[in-house]
Write a protein that holds these residues in place. Structure first.
Motif, PDB file in Angstrom:
ATOM      1  N   LYS A 154      20.955  55.761  28.098  1.00 50.80           N
ATOM      2  CA  LYS A 154      20.696  56.323  26.776  1.00 50.80           C
ATOM      3  C   LYS A 154      21.055  57.800  26.782  1.00 50.80           C
ATOM      4  O   LYS A 154      20.922  58.479  27.783  1.00 50.80           O
ATOM      5  N   LYS A 155      21.500  58.280  25.641  1.00 46.81           N
ATOM      6  CA  LYS A 155      21.854  59.685  25.537  1.00 46.81           C
ATOM      7  C   LYS A 155      20.597  60.529  25.644  1.00 46.81           C
ATOM      8  O   LYS A 155      19.563  60.198  25.086  1.00 46.81           O
ATOM      9  N   THR A 156      20.706  61.607  26.377  1.00 48.75           N
ATOM     10  CA  THR A 156      19.557  62.486  26.543  1.00 48.75           C
ATOM     11  C   THR A 156      19.656  63.660  25.588  1.00 48.75           C
ATOM     12  O   THR A 156      20.734  64.081  25.201  1.00 48.75           O
ATOM     13  N   THR A 157      18.493  64.144  25.212  1.00 48.08           N
ATOM     14  CA  THR A 157      18.462  65.306  24.323  1.00 48.08           C
ATOM     15  C   THR A 157      18.259  66.590  25.117  1.00 48.08           C
ATOM     16  O   THR A 157      18.191  67.670  24.545  1.00 48.08           O
ATOM     17  N   GLU A 158      18.133  66.462  26.464  1.00 51.09           N
ATOM     18  CA  GLU A 158      17.932  67.643  27.275  1.00 51.09           C
ATOM     19  C   GLU A 158      19.205  68.475  27.338  1.00 51.09           C
ATOM     20  O   GLU A 158      20.309  67.939  27.339  1.00 51.09           O
ATOM     21  N   THR A 159      19.033  69.775  27.361  1.00 48.41           N
ATOM     22  CA  THR A 159      20.174  70.679  27.473  1.00 48.41           C
ATOM     23  C   THR A 159      20.549  70.832  28.938  1.00 48.41           C
ATOM     24  O   THR A 159      19.696  71.182  29.763  1.00 48.41           O
ATOM     25  N   PRO A 160      21.782  70.527  29.310  1.00 48.43           N
ATOM     26  CA  PRO A 160      22.170  70.627  30.718  1.00 48.43           C
ATOM     27  C   PRO A 160      22.106  72.068  31.196  1.00 48.43           C
ATOM     28  O   PRO A 160      22.349  73.016  30.453  1.00 48.43           O
ATOM     29  N   ASP A 161      21.755  72.212  32.472  1.00 47.96           N
ATOM     30  CA  ASP A 161      21.671  73.535  33.081  1.00 47.96           C
ATOM     31  C   ASP A 161      23.065  73.955  33.515  1.00 47.96           C
ATOM     32  O   ASP A 161      23.644  73.377  34.432  1.00 47.96           O
ATOM     33  N   THR A 162      23.614  74.932  32.842  1.00 56.54           N
ATOM     34  CA  THR A 162      24.972  75.392  33.143  1.00 56.54           C
ATOM     35  C   THR A 162      24.968  76.719  33.887  1.00 56.54           C
ATOM     36  O   THR A 162      26.018  77.328  34.092  1.00 56.54           O
ATOM     37  N   THR A 163      23.791  77.148  34.278  1.00 58.84           N
ATOM     38  CA  THR A 163      23.714  78.458  34.925  1.00 58.84           C
ATOM     39  C   THR A 163      24.059  78.395  36.413  1.00 58.84           C
ATOM     40  O   THR A 163      24.412  79.406  37.009  1.00 58.84           O
ATOM     41  N   THR A 164      23.945  77.186  37.021  1.00 59.43           N
ATOM     42  CA  THR A 164      24.192  77.048  38.452  1.00 59.43           C
ATOM     43  C   THR A 164      25.374  76.113  38.682  1.00 59.43           C
ATOM     44  O   THR A 164      25.308  74.925  38.361  1.00 59.43           O
ATOM     45  N   ALA A 165      26.446  76.646  39.206  1.00 65.72           N
ATOM     46  CA  ALA A 165      27.619  75.817  39.490  1.00 65.72           C
ATOM     47  C   ALA A 165      27.415  75.089  40.813  1.00 65.72           C
ATOM     48  O   ALA A 165      26.686  75.573  41.690  1.00 65.72           O
ATOM     49  N   PRO A 166      28.007  73.905  40.973  1.00 69.72           N
ATOM     50  CA  PRO A 166      27.883  73.186  42.251  1.00 69.72           C
ATOM     51  C   PRO A 166      28.493  74.019  43.369  1.00 69.72           C
ATOM     52  O   PRO A 166      29.463  74.766  43.153  1.00 69.72           O
ATOM     53  N   PRO A 167      27.929  73.936  44.571  1.00 68.18           N
ATOM     54  CA  PRO A 167      28.461  74.746  45.672  1.00 68.18           C
ATOM     55  C   PRO A 167      29.908  74.364  45.992  1.00 68.18           C
ATOM     56  O   PRO A 167      30.269  73.189  45.995  1.00 68.18           O
ATOM     57  N   ALA A 168      30.707  75.379  46.207  1.00 66.06           N
ATOM     58  CA  ALA A 168      32.126  75.118  46.525  1.00 66.06           C
ATOM     59  C   ALA A 168      32.243  74.609  47.947  1.00 66.06           C
ATOM     60  O   ALA A 168      31.539  75.056  48.853  1.00 66.06           O
ATOM     61  N   GLU A 169      33.127  73.636  48.143  1.00 71.13           N
ATOM     62  CA  GLU A 169      33.346  73.089  49.474  1.00 71.13           C
ATOM     63  C   GLU A 169      34.092  74.118  50.314  1.00 71.13           C
ATOM     64  O   GLU A 169      35.046  74.748  49.857  1.00 71.13           O
ATOM     65  N   ALA A 170      33.631  74.294  51.549  1.00 72.38           N
ATOM     66  CA  ALA A 170      34.255  75.273  52.428  1.00 72.38           C
ATOM     67  C   ALA A 170      35.710  74.916  52.676  1.00 72.38           C
ATOM     68  O   ALA A 170      36.074  73.747  52.769  1.00 72.38           O
ATOM     69  N   ALA A 171      36.541  75.935  52.759  1.00 66.24           N
ATOM     70  CA  ALA A 171      37.966  75.703  53.014  1.00 66.24           C
ATOM     71  C   ALA A 171      38.158  75.133  54.409  1.00 66.24           C
ATOM     72  O   ALA A 171      37.379  75.397  55.329  1.00 66.24           O
ATOM     73  N   LEU A 172      39.191  74.347  54.563  1.00 66.18           N
ATOM     74  CA  LEU A 172      39.513  73.812  55.884  1.00 66.18           C
ATOM     75  C   LEU A 172      39.912  74.955  56.809  1.00 66.18           C
ATOM     76  O   LEU A 172      40.550  75.922  56.384  1.00 66.18           O
ATOM     77  N   PRO A 173      39.545  74.872  58.080  1.00 70.73           N
ATOM     78  CA  PRO A 173      39.954  75.920  59.022  1.00 70.73           C
ATOM     79  C   PRO A 173      41.479  75.974  59.129  1.00 70.73           C
ATOM     80  O   PRO A 173      42.155  74.954  58.930  1.00 70.73           O
ATOM     81  N   PRO A 174      42.042  77.126  59.426  1.00 73.11           N
ATOM     82  CA  PRO A 174      43.498  77.213  59.614  1.00 73.11           C
ATOM     83  C   PRO A 174      43.944  76.282  60.741  1.00 73.11           C
ATOM     84  O   PRO A 174      43.270  76.148  61.759  1.00 73.11           O
ATOM     85  N   ALA A 175      45.071  75.624  60.533  1.00 73.20           N
ATOM     86  CA  ALA A 175      45.628  74.723  61.536  1.00 73.20           C
ATOM     87  C   ALA A 175      47.143  74.871  61.536  1.00 73.20           C
ATOM     88  O   ALA A 175      47.744  75.269  60.527  1.00 73.20           O
ATOM     89  N   PRO A 176      47.795  74.564  62.639  1.00 70.87           N
ATOM     90  CA  PRO A 176      49.262  74.655  62.684  1.00 70.87           C
ATOM     91  C   PRO A 176      49.917  73.671  61.719  1.00 70.87           C
ATOM     92  O   PRO A 176      49.290  72.708  61.261  1.00 70.87           O
ATOM     93  N   VAL A 177      51.167  73.921  61.429  1.00 69.32           N
ATOM     94  CA  VAL A 177      51.941  73.050  60.541  1.00 69.32           C
ATOM     95  C   VAL A 177      52.629  71.972  61.373  1.00 69.32           C
ATOM     96  O   VAL A 177      53.324  72.264  62.350  1.00 69.32           O
ATOM     97  N   PHE A 178      52.411  70.723  60.995  1.00 68.01           N
ATOM     98  CA  PHE A 178      53.077  69.590  61.628  1.00 68.01           C
ATOM     99  C   PHE A 178      54.465  69.461  61.016  1.00 68.01           C
ATOM    100  O   PHE A 178      54.605  69.354  59.802  1.00 68.01           O
ATOM    101  N   ASN A 179      55.506  69.472  61.833  1.00 67.25           N
ATOM    102  CA  ASN A 179      56.893  69.436  61.358  1.00 67.25           C
ATOM    103  C   ASN A 179      57.388  68.005  61.309  1.00 67.25           C
ATOM    104  O   ASN A 179      57.638  67.375  62.349  1.00 67.25           O
ATOM    105  N   ALA A 180      57.536  67.460  60.099  1.00 68.30           N
ATOM    106  CA  ALA A 180      57.962  66.071  59.940  1.00 68.30           C
ATOM    107  C   ALA A 180      59.405  65.851  60.390  1.00 68.30           C
ATOM    108  O   ALA A 180      59.752  64.774  60.872  1.00 68.30           O
TER     109      ALA A 180
END
Length: 344
Positions: free
Chosen positions: A25-51
């Motif tokens: 059912k549709k809710t009448t509550e106002t969504p909380d937009t003040t807190t953004a979801p935590p950003a996923e940490a970037a992948l660690p640097p790694a060498p480039v695999f040469n195809a």
């Protein structure tokens, strides 16, 4: 890669389960937009695999001809592999052994073990097989003709070679926090396929030795290095063909689910989900059966075909040649496994 003993997952035996429910059912509550979801940490640097490099390594192996144990091409290819890994300054060990195949042929074979950062306590194993099947028994028009094994064998070794080459060039400050062992099995593909060789007696039946994976069976009973341990292992098999698709195989999920999840997450982060599918499939008999028995939690990355054949059309056929090899597939597999070494 052989036609293995297929075990259907339990979910397939139970049938499909349909989930139904009412829409929320549709809710009448106002969504909380003040807190953004935590950003996923970037992948660690790694060498480039040469195809391009991996493609060239695949072609070089195929140029030797079929790498069937007891053949001149097999000896020459093995010598080249040993010399190539040594040229990167890595520790290389050979494990010769003799075995009888299902048809009574006595073969001389050797497993090849290569160590990067051998002093590291934490280790990851990259497995593959470097031999080719002696006959294309699944070929529709050229049954039992010699086969190149471009994807089935050579592509996995090529990925291992390129990973080793790239890692050997990294300064200490850019090295992963694990040692890496590239373990290439021999005599993997000279097994009895009941679906194509029903008229041929399997002389190993009932002996306690599987006709497939002779090299990994020998290694598992005679670990090299002695008392070898690794946090996890990745078995590569048929990882170079166009349209390569890799699924979450049953034994991989059961024995090394944490490693499977890690590799698939890394692949998704790198944009390779078209190759690494979130699809659970049945178990197969491959080298990972024996590395798992040896205490190395191992996953199997292999080209899965979503059809009744289970394996792609080139499997054990003369079509397994350089014409099917695709740099995009090599890149997806190589970059994913290489990047995963840098993710704790």
């Amino acid at each position: 890669m052989r036609l293995r003993h297929l075990r259907l997952p339990l979910a397939a035996l139970a049938g499909l389960v349909l989930l139904t429910g009412c829409p929320d059912k549709k809710t009448t509550e106002t969504p909380d937009t003040t807190t953004a979801p935590p950003a996923e940490a970037a992948l660690p640097p790694a060498p480039v695999f040469n195809a391009d490099s991996a493609y060239a390594f695949t072609a070089r192996q195929v140029a030797f001809g079929p790498r069937v144990p007891n053949s001149k091409a097999h000896v020459a290819a093995g010598n080249w592999l040993v010399a190539k890994f040594k040229s990167y300054g890595l520790k290389v060990m050979e494990q010769p052994f003799e075995a009888m195949t299902f048809d009574g042929t006595y073969i001389k074979a050797r497993n090849i073990v290569v160590q990067y950062q051998p002093q590291a306590a934490r280790r990851v194993a990259i497995f593959g097989h470097w031999d080719t099947r002696p006959f294309a028994d699944d070929d529709k028009t050229k049954k039992n003709a010699p086969m190149d094994g471009a994807s089935d064998g050579a592509s996995a070794v090529a990925v291992a070679l390129e990973m080793a080459r790239v890692l050997s060039q990294q300064p200490d400050s850019l090295a992963p926090n694990v040692g890496v062992d590239f373990i290439l099995f021999d005599a993997e593909d000279w097994g009895h396929d009941a679906s194509t060789q029903a008229e041929v007696k399997n002389l190993l039946e009932g002996s306690g030795t599987d006709s497939w994976c002779l090299g990994s069976q020998y290694w598992a009973k005679n670990l090299l290095p002695k008392n070898y341990k690794a946090e996890y292992g990745v078995l590569l098999d048929m990882v170079g063909a166009k349209g390569g698709k890799f699924t979450r195989e049953e034994m991989s999920r059961a024995k090394a689910g944490f490693a499977l999840d890690k590799i698939w997450r890394v692949a998704a982060r790198l944009g390779y989900s078209d190759f690494f599918r979130y699809e659970d499939t049945g178990g197969i008999t491959d080298d990972h059966v024996y590395t798992n028995q040896a205490g190395i939690p191992t996953i199997d990355i292999y080209h899965h075909n979503n059809s009744n054949n289970y394996f792609p059309e080139y499997h054990h056929a003369t079509a397994d040649n350089m014409s099917i090899i695709d740099r995009k597939t090599l890149k997806a597999v190589g970059q994913t496994v290489l990047q995963a070494l840098y993710v704790d």
